[in-house]
Design a protein around this motif. Structure first.
Motif, PDB file in Angstrom:
ATOM      1  N   TYR A  75      47.087  33.889  24.173  1.00 21.18           N
ATOM      2  CA  TYR A  75      46.498  35.507  24.146  1.00 21.18           C
ATOM      3  C   TYR A  75      45.880  35.487  25.744  1.00 21.18           C
ATOM      4  O   TYR A  75      44.900  35.083  25.716  1.00 21.18           O
ATOM      5  CB  TYR A  75      45.590  35.538  23.213  1.00 21.18           C
ATOM      6  CG  TYR A  75      44.575  36.834  23.299  1.00 21.18           C
ATOM      7  CD1 TYR A  75      45.058  37.842  22.843  1.00 21.18           C
ATOM      8  CD2 TYR A  75      43.214  36.831  23.703  1.00 21.18           C
ATOM      9  CE1 TYR A  75      44.449  39.285  23.028  1.00 21.18           C
ATOM     10  CE2 TYR A  75      42.488  37.725  23.908  1.00 21.18           C
ATOM     11  CZ  TYR A  75      43.132  39.188  23.571  1.00 21.18           C
ATOM     12  OH  TYR A  75      42.407  40.376  23.779  1.00 21.18           O
ATOM     13  N   ALA A  76      46.671  35.935  26.514  1.00 20.23           N
ATOM     14  CA  ALA A  76      45.919  35.971  27.964  1.00 20.23           C
ATOM     15  C   ALA A  76      45.161  36.834  28.208  1.00 20.23           C
ATOM     16  O   ALA A  76      45.055  38.037  27.773  1.00 20.23           O
ATOM     17  CB  ALA A  76      47.531  36.252  28.752  1.00 20.23           C
ATOM     18  N   SER A  77      43.979  36.447  29.028  1.00 27.30           N
ATOM     19  CA  SER A  77      42.873  37.348  29.400  1.00 27.30           C
ATOM     20  C   SER A  77      41.986  36.681  30.359  1.00 27.30           C
ATOM     21  O   SER A  77      41.799  35.411  30.328  1.00 27.30           O
ATOM     22  CB  SER A  77      42.009  37.488  28.049  1.00 27.30           C
ATOM     23  OG  SER A  77      40.822  38.249  28.326  1.00 27.30           O
ATOM     24  N   ASN A  78      41.640  37.400  31.414  1.00 29.84           N
ATOM     25  CA  ASN A  78      40.780  37.159  32.410  1.00 29.84           C
ATOM     26  C   ASN A  78      39.399  37.992  32.377  1.00 29.84           C
ATOM     27  O   ASN A  78      38.852  38.155  33.171  1.00 29.84           O
ATOM     28  CB  ASN A  78      41.363  37.001  33.892  1.00 29.84           C
ATOM     29  CG  ASN A  78      41.709  38.577  33.990  1.00 29.84           C
ATOM     30  OD1 ASN A  78      41.500  39.702  33.387  1.00 29.84           O
ATOM     31  ND2 ASN A  78      41.894  38.844  35.284  1.00 29.84           N
ATOM     32  N   SER A  79      39.197  38.432  30.954  1.00 25.01           N
ATOM     33  CA  SER A  79      38.026  39.349  30.921  1.00 25.01           C
ATOM     34  C   SER A  79      36.617  38.499  30.982  1.00 25.01           C
ATOM     35  O   SER A  79      36.553  37.186  30.959  1.00 25.01           O
ATOM     36  CB  SER A  79      37.890  39.857  29.330  1.00 25.01           C
ATOM     37  OG  SER A  79      36.806  40.698  29.157  1.00 25.01           O
ATOM     38  N   LYS A  80      35.609  38.975  31.345  1.00 28.08           N
ATOM     39  CA  LYS A  80      34.263  38.415  31.432  1.00 28.08           C
ATOM     40  C   LYS A  80      33.683  38.213  30.166  1.00 28.08           C
ATOM     41  O   LYS A  80      32.680  37.561  30.017  1.00 28.08           O
ATOM     42  CB  LYS A  80      33.525  39.430  32.467  1.00 28.08           C
ATOM     43  CG  LYS A  80      33.702  39.461  33.973  1.00 28.08           C
ATOM     44  CD  LYS A  80      33.167  40.047  34.721  1.00 28.08           C
ATOM     45  CE  LYS A  80      33.397  40.547  36.243  1.00 28.08           C
ATOM     46  NZ  LYS A  80      32.733  41.482  37.125  1.00 28.08           N
ATOM     47  N   ASN A  81      34.212  39.168  29.250  1.00 25.69           N
ATOM     48  CA  ASN A  81      33.893  38.847  27.848  1.00 25.69           C
ATOM     49  C   ASN A  81      33.820  37.324  27.110  1.00 25.69           C
ATOM     50  O   ASN A  81      34.884  37.077  27.147  1.00 25.69           O
ATOM     51  CB  ASN A  81      34.335  39.877  26.997  1.00 25.69           C
ATOM     52  CG  ASN A  81      33.878  39.972  25.354  1.00 25.69           C
ATOM     53  OD1 ASN A  81      34.058  39.105  24.721  1.00 25.69           O
ATOM     54  ND2 ASN A  81      33.363  41.091  25.346  1.00 25.69           N
TER      55      ASN A  81
END
Length: 387
Positions: A75-81
């Motif tokens: 599950y790709a993400s570069n979110s700051k969350n």
């Protein structure tokens, strides 16, 4: 033939220091006679989106340069969350468990850490199997997260600390990229077998060329991740531009802030060139006078791999990050040191540099020292003896 598996969260076609060093290790081990398999997520860094050729796939297997590469769903993400980042790490961990259940692995397995949770998954699920587990530690987490302000010393931090200690305990051999990392590990497990494995690059060095700037200013370049740890946005605001130009290559969380700052301060000689391939970057770097390697905060155990890469290119370095990196710059006379976090000292150091002395001979001498002391193949041969 000897066989070995590398489990990593970053690998080409992803860009950045992490994927480069793991690719170097994989290619280097093939030269040492190993049949190498790599297990890694579907490429998604630094965009946080799975690259187009791999979209919609649960698993992708290929053979590239005699290396078998299994790319698994994430599950790709570069979110700051933090929750989304945690889900991204856990999704890759789940894919790894699935892979372990249905595939036979070689006896020797190198596990990259961080991420801590990915390394923990490997150590936990492979601990009772007939494998030699080798943990390759590039940064000390959660300590680095604490120093960067990502973590606080609370219950979550204590849990991550327990995971960190568990990973060291279950590893048969620990590779560390700095003496500080190895000292930290042996302070926890004094009898643990360790090996200093620096992030030396493996590429044919380009010939040195003289640089010329008709404006008479020193051209300083930064190339790499534009993340919060590097602090390039703050650097743009703090530099004294009287005698310099500042050129930036790379992508990351701060790139929009940097681009906005440049657009609002067009009078400043700051130039953002975006992200380019490593080969293109090496050609471009030849045209600059000096590179800068900054860290917003001194991170215990961290030695930026850029030190070794830029030295191999013959590029003088201004080091602005403290710690063991300073020792390396001084020991091998690779450039200048500015006190970590002290921008007045940084500007003082820059203003003390004479453009007339930054000739091809200076660059050639740095490159010669790098080729002599940062020998990737020699290090690989030593590593092969302990694997």
């Amino acid at each position: 033939m000897k066989t070995i598996c590398i489990i990593t969260s970053y690998f080409p076609p992803e860009t950045g220091a992490a994927s480069n060093r793991m690719a170097h290790m994989a290619h280097g081990l093939t030269k040492q006679g190993y049949n190498v398999t790599v297990i890694t997520p579907l490429p998604n860094y630094p965009t946080g989106k799975v690259f187009k050729p791999f979209k919609g796939q649960f698993k992708h297997t290929s053979i590239e340069n005699n290396i078998t590469i299994h790319r698994l769903w994430i599950y790709a993400s570069n979110s700051k969350n933090k929750i989304k980042r945690l889900i991204a790490m856990l999704s890759y961990s789940f894919s790894l468990v699935w892979f372990f259940l249905f595939n036979k692995l070689p006896y020797k397995i190198i596990v990259q850490s961080p991420p801590l949770l990915v390394a923990f998954t490997c150590m936990l699920f492979l601990r009772k199997s007939n494998h030699k587990l080798i943990l390759n530690v590039s940064d000390l987490w959660p300590i680095a997260g604490l120093e960067l302000g990502t973590f606080k010393k609370n219950f979550s931090y204590k849990v991550l600390e327990k995971i960190e200690h568990y990973n060291y305990k279950k590893a048969h051999l620990v590779l560390g990229q700095s003496d500080e990392i190895l000292s930290h590990i042996t302070s926890i497990h004094p009898k643990k077998e360790t090996f200093l494995y620096r992030n030396y690059p493996d590429f044919k060095p380009l010939p040195i060329q003289s640089t010329f700037n008709e404006r008479g200013k020193i051209r300083i370049v930064y190339a790499g991740l534009l993340g919060h740890a590097q602090g390039i946005y703050k650097l743009c605001k703090e530099l004294d531009y009287t005698n310099i130009e500042f050129h930036i290559y790379g992508m990351g969380a701060e790139q929009d802030e940097i681009k906005t700052y440049i657009s609002k301060h067009k009078e400043l000689p700051i130039f953002y060139h975006g992200g380019v391939s490593r080969e293109e970057l090496h050609v471009a770097l030849k045209t600059y006078d000096i590179t800068i390697i900054p860290l917003l905060n001194r991170i215990y155990g961290s030695v930026p791999s850029k030190i070794f890469e830029y030295a191999r290119l013959g590029l003088p370095i201004i080091y602005f990050g403290g710690g063991e990196g300073e020792t390396i710059i001084k020991k091998y006379a690779l450039g200048w040191i500015a006190a970590s976090g002290n921008y007045n000292d940084l500007n003082h150091v820059i203003n003390s540099i004479s453009l007339s002395k930054l000739d091809a001979n200076v660059k050639s001498d740095i490159q010669k020292r790098a080729l002599k002391h940062f020998d990737f193949e020699k290090q690989l041969k030593s590593l092969s003896k302990v694997l």
